[in-house]
Design a protein around this motif. Structure first.
Motif, PDB file in Angstrom:
ATOM      1  N   THR A  22     -22.897   6.189  22.336  1.00 26.30           N
ATOM      2  CA  THR A  22     -21.965   5.189  22.847  1.00 26.30           C
ATOM      3  C   THR A  22     -20.739   5.908  23.384  1.00 26.30           C
ATOM      4  O   THR A  22     -19.870   6.325  22.633  1.00 26.30           O
ATOM      5  CB  THR A  22     -21.552   4.199  21.736  1.00 26.30           C
ATOM      6  N   LYS A  23     -20.671   6.046  24.679  1.00 26.65           N
ATOM      7  CA  LYS A  23     -19.546   6.747  25.294  1.00 26.65           C
ATOM      8  C   LYS A  23     -18.303   5.863  25.291  1.00 26.65           C
ATOM      9  O   LYS A  23     -18.392   4.640  25.242  1.00 26.65           O
ATOM     10  CB  LYS A  23     -19.922   7.182  26.709  1.00 26.65           C
ATOM     11  N   SER A  24     -17.154   6.500  25.360  1.00 28.17           N
ATOM     12  CA  SER A  24     -15.882   5.781  25.214  1.00 28.17           C
ATOM     13  C   SER A  24     -15.768   4.582  26.147  1.00 28.17           C
ATOM     14  O   SER A  24     -15.361   3.495  25.736  1.00 28.17           O
ATOM     15  CB  SER A  24     -14.719   6.746  25.463  1.00 28.17           C
ATOM     16  N   ILE A  36      -7.903   2.256  16.896  1.00 29.42           N
ATOM     17  CA  ILE A  36      -7.552   0.836  16.900  1.00 29.42           C
ATOM     18  C   ILE A  36      -6.261   0.639  17.691  1.00 29.42           C
ATOM     19  O   ILE A  36      -5.252   1.296  17.425  1.00 29.42           O
ATOM     20  CB  ILE A  36      -7.352   0.323  15.458  1.00 29.42           C
ATOM     21  N   ASN A  37      -6.283  -0.258  18.662  1.00 33.15           N
ATOM     22  CA  ASN A  37      -5.052  -0.634  19.347  1.00 33.15           C
ATOM     23  C   ASN A  37      -5.138  -2.100  19.770  1.00 33.15           C
ATOM     24  O   ASN A  37      -6.202  -2.717  19.721  1.00 33.15           O
ATOM     25  CB  ASN A  37      -4.755   0.290  20.546  1.00 33.15           C
ATOM     26  N   ASP A  38      -3.984  -2.660  20.164  1.00 33.06           N
ATOM     27  CA  ASP A  38      -3.914  -4.095  20.461  1.00 33.06           C
ATOM     28  C   ASP A  38      -4.808  -4.490  21.632  1.00 33.06           C
ATOM     29  O   ASP A  38      -5.420  -5.561  21.628  1.00 33.06           O
ATOM     30  CB  ASP A  38      -2.464  -4.493  20.741  1.00 33.06           C
ATOM     31  N   LYS A  39      -4.895  -3.636  22.638  1.00 35.09           N
ATOM     32  CA  LYS A  39      -5.717  -3.944  23.805  1.00 35.09           C
ATOM     33  C   LYS A  39      -7.187  -4.068  23.417  1.00 35.09           C
ATOM     34  O   LYS A  39      -7.886  -4.999  23.835  1.00 35.09           O
ATOM     35  CB  LYS A  39      -5.534  -2.870  24.873  1.00 35.09           C
ATOM     36  N   ARG A  40      -7.666  -3.144  22.616  1.00 34.98           N
ATOM     37  CA  ARG A  40      -9.068  -3.179  22.194  1.00 34.98           C
ATOM     38  C   ARG A  40      -9.338  -4.347  21.251  1.00 34.98           C
ATOM     39  O   ARG A  40     -10.429  -4.922  21.271  1.00 34.98           O
ATOM     40  CB  ARG A  40      -9.438  -1.851  21.529  1.00 34.98           C
ATOM     41  N   GLU A  79     -16.883  -1.247  24.179  1.00 37.95           N
ATOM     42  CA  GLU A  79     -16.704  -2.695  24.094  1.00 37.95           C
ATOM     43  C   GLU A  79     -17.924  -3.441  24.626  1.00 37.95           C
ATOM     44  O   GLU A  79     -18.376  -4.429  24.034  1.00 37.95           O
ATOM     45  CB  GLU A  79     -15.448  -3.127  24.868  1.00 37.95           C
ATOM     46  N   ASN A  80     -18.478  -2.956  25.736  1.00 41.16           N
ATOM     47  CA  ASN A  80     -19.653  -3.609  26.325  1.00 41.16           C
ATOM     48  C   ASN A  80     -20.873  -3.500  25.419  1.00 41.16           C
ATOM     49  O   ASN A  80     -21.672  -4.435  25.329  1.00 41.16           O
ATOM     50  CB  ASN A  80     -19.965  -2.992  27.697  1.00 41.16           C
ATOM     51  N   GLY A  97     -15.810  -0.287  15.095  1.00 36.51           N
ATOM     52  CA  GLY A  97     -15.854  -1.431  15.999  1.00 36.51           C
ATOM     53  C   GLY A  97     -17.016  -2.365  15.694  1.00 36.51           C
ATOM     54  O   GLY A  97     -18.138  -1.912  15.471  1.00 36.51           O
ATOM     55  N   VAL A  98     -16.732  -3.663  15.692  1.00 40.39           N
ATOM     56  CA  VAL A  98     -17.724  -4.704  15.411  1.00 40.39           C
ATOM     57  C   VAL A  98     -17.568  -5.792  16.479  1.00 40.39           C
ATOM     58  O   VAL A  98     -16.472  -6.009  17.006  1.00 40.39           O
ATOM     59  CB  VAL A  98     -17.509  -5.295  14.000  1.00 40.39           C
ATOM     60  N   LYS A  99     -18.653  -6.457  16.799  1.00 38.36           N
ATOM     61  CA  LYS A  99     -18.609  -7.520  17.803  1.00 38.36           C
ATOM     62  C   LYS A  99     -17.540  -8.549  17.453  1.00 38.36           C
ATOM     63  O   LYS A  99     -17.395  -8.954  16.297  1.00 38.36           O
ATOM     64  CB  LYS A  99     -19.977  -8.198  17.918  1.00 38.36           C
TER      65      LYS A  99
END
Length: 279
Positions: free
Chosen positions: A87-89, A110-114, A93-94, A228-230
């Motif tokens: 899973t590349k950077s 972890i950041n607000d945008k993500r 998200e996709n 990261g989780v859906k």
């Protein structure tokens, strides 16, 4: 006599039927949705030694891999039920939105945008932007980079941040991958490499580089690595958080840090508390 022959034949047929049914049921249990054949797909990096690395023999190693394997075990999966997916950077998200993976453990700050697109468990590691230099280098602070050759990967903001805020006279070099930057550091083509200290420590811990490099220990930023989780999958986030807390309490977290980063003399931060983001 004829009746007894029919009865015996019927008994054989019945026995075969029962046996076949039992065998069929067993096969379904191994590969069906409710059996022991379940798989879990986990996103990781394939090209980061010490964190997420796919080795030539097809096996995987690194701190992220160890964390992912521990978490999966707490969720009920054995090692042979785990399928690691590169899973590349740019696609993290996709990959979660599409359902390609259940969760992602891949130096995912972890950041607000993500957080607008995905949910995060953790954090499970607090990293910092830092410099990797040769073991005998006299570079000990950011301003020492003025007039020096500083390397990072193309498209990264790490080197630009250093240039803009700390050492405006640094000579930026951008390569396609960190492996090239490290090789450049070894050959003398560059004087320092910058990115997260965990990534730098992972590269420096490789057998071919042991003892050649050191981390400057500058802590130029705080990078809170999360899983990261859906978006909306609160149940999985809660289960992963419980697994991470157990990993810390039983000593597995500290053991994984030492195993993967120890050779680079990586001075890691203590395990972060779940939900506590260091700004």
């Amino acid at each position: 006599m004829k009746l007894r022959k029919v009865t015996a034949a019927s008994a054989v047929v019945l026995a075969l039927t029962v046996t076949a049914t039992a065998c069929g049921s067993g096969n379904k249990n191994e590969s069906g949705s409710s059996g022991g054949g379940n798989k879990i797909k986990i996103g990781i990096k394939y090209d980061q030694p010490g964190l997420g690395l796919k080795k030539p023999d097809g096996t995987f190693s690194g701190f992220d891999v160890d964390v992912a394997t521990y978490v999966a075990k707490q969720l009920g999966y054995k090692p042979d039920q785990i399928q690691f997916v590169e899973t590349k950077s740019a696609d993290r998200e996709n990959a979660l939105a599409r359902g390609d993976v259940k969760f992602i453990v891949a130096t995912y700050s972890i950041n607000d945008k993500r957080k607008q697109k995905v949910d995060f468990a953790g954090p499970y590691l607090l990293a910092h932007q830092d410099l990797l230099v040769k073991a005998k280098s006299d570079i000990s602070k950011g301003t020492d980079l003025n007039g020096k050759k500083l390397c990072s990967v193309t498209g990264s903001t790490s080197a630009q941040n250093v240039h803009d805020t700390i050492a405006p006279k640094a000579n930026l070099r951008q390569y396609s991958g960190y492996s090239e930057c490290i090789a450049g550091l070894q050959s003398g083509a560059v004087d320092a490499v910058t990115t997260d200290d965990s990534i730098l420590a992972g590269f420096a811990s490789q057998d071919k580089y042991k003892g050649q490099f050191k981390l400057a220990g500058l802590k130029l930023s705080n990078e809170n690595y999360g899983i990261g989780v859906k978006k909306g999958d609160t149940a999985t986030v809660n289960k992963i958080n419980a697994a991470l807390e157990k990993m810390v309490s039983d000593g597995s977290w500290e053991a994984a840090v030492k195993k993967n980063f120890g050779p680079a003399d990586y001075k890691n931060e203590p395990a972060p508390k779940i939900g506590q983001i260091v700004k």
